[in-house]
Write an enzyme that holds these catalytic residues in place. Sequence first.
Site, mmCIF file in Angstrom:
data_model
loop_
_atom_site.group_PDB
_atom_site.id
_atom_site.type_symbol
_atom_site.label_atom_id
_atom_site.label_comp_id
_atom_site.label_asym_id
_atom_site.label_seq_id
_atom_site.Cartn_x
_atom_site.Cartn_y
_atom_site.Cartn_z
ATOM 1 N N LEU A 105 0.875 -1.164 0.000
ATOM 2 C CA LEU A 105 0.000 0.000 0.000
ATOM 3 C C LEU A 105 0.915 1.216 0.000
ATOM 4 O O LEU A 105 1.913 1.238 0.722
ATOM 5 C CB LEU A 105 -0.885 0.026 1.252
ATOM 6 C CG LEU A 105 -2.210 -0.728 1.232
ATOM 7 C CD1 LEU A 105 -2.854 -0.669 2.609
ATOM 8 C CD2 LEU A 105 -3.152 -0.135 0.189
ATOM 9 N N ASP A 106 0.570 2.229 -0.788
ATOM 10 C CA ASP A 106 1.388 3.431 -0.813
ATOM 11 C C ASP A 106 1.510 4.022 0.585
ATOM 12 O O ASP A 106 0.612 3.865 1.427
ATOM 13 C CB ASP A 106 0.770 4.487 -1.736
ATOM 14 C CG ASP A 106 0.812 4.057 -3.191
ATOM 15 O OD1 ASP A 106 1.698 3.266 -3.529
ATOM 16 O OD2 ASP A 106 -0.037 4.519 -3.971
ATOM 17 N N LYS A 107 2.593 4.729 0.819
ATOM 18 C CA LYS A 107 2.833 5.355 2.124
ATOM 19 C C LYS A 107 1.684 6.277 2.545
ATOM 20 O O LYS A 107 1.294 6.288 3.717
ATOM 21 C CB LYS A 107 4.159 6.119 2.084
ATOM 22 C CG LYS A 107 4.656 6.577 3.443
ATOM 23 C CD LYS A 107 6.055 7.148 3.319
ATOM 24 C CE LYS A 107 6.608 7.568 4.684
ATOM 25 N NZ LYS A 107 7.987 8.091 4.574
#
Length: 332
Positions: A105-107
């Site tokens: 998952l993106d930051k």
Amino acid sequence: MALDNSDTRLNKFISETGITSRREADRLIEAGAVKVNGRRAEMGMRVTDADHITVRGKPLRAKPRPVYLLYNKPVGVTCTTDLSDSTNIVDAVKYPQRIFPIGRLDKPSQGLILLTNDGDIVNRILRAGNANEKEYQVRVDRPINQNFIDRMGAGIPILGTVTNRCAVRQTGANSFTIVLTQGLNRQIRRMTEYLGYDVTYLRRVRLMNIHLARLAPGQWRELSRQEMVTLESMLGDSSKTEEASVSRRRARPEKPAGAKPGPTGQRGRTAKGKAGAGRTADDKAVQKRSAQKRSNQKRADSKKSSADRKGLAKTASGKTLGRSKQRRSTRR
């Protein structure tokens, strides 16, 4: 531990004991630090539980029990096992055994992510050919309408291809849910950006049969036995390797020449059947739209410069004349 007679690549066999990653195992093999049945190991060789394996002269310890964790990743945690990154997910979870995330998952995103020490299940879940569902709750920076929902669901040109058709449902003035079976880099953010929107909130709430439910951000739990039984059932014959997934896709019968593309994953193909052809213009359009949104002043300067190049000038009365007409006006 019961013996498993199926053979496995040596680097994978070593990594599954939890002492190191596959990449580091390859380095150890190449350096001659690994022996199989008393002989120096070779890159790419396959082994079973019946083989005697040593690393730097020490017997390889038994494989640990499989671990499957559900973690509610908060914003700011990075899905990496690189311990030099202070925001890495391993330190955030603080599990006593070596584990790694299934996917990412993106930051700036939050929500459900699974972690495990089982490399096989990672491949079976993530391979594109297995088409496993992931559901997200999304909020954007301004109101959306039915046209937005329809276009998101029909497929958006990004990264040299067109996204697969997907289920999209509006849940508020500027919010929606979306179910993906792809895993393109920053897919949802790129899709909304193409339509002129910016994501302000993105949360994954489901992966196949696993739901985030009420697990608080930053908390984790082990998957239940029933969740694992259902997950294994849903995975079924899912390919464990990329090669198998690719082979299975290639084995599908080709459509006859002139056949119309199907509803899923066939948009944007040329007559020769090459996916992604002609997508450069679409990607440039996305970049241009983003640049215009970020820099109104630059756009104004560009228009002024264009006007100068065309030889337009304004008289004192405010009328725009060509250069030749302006010179005649000056003589008078």
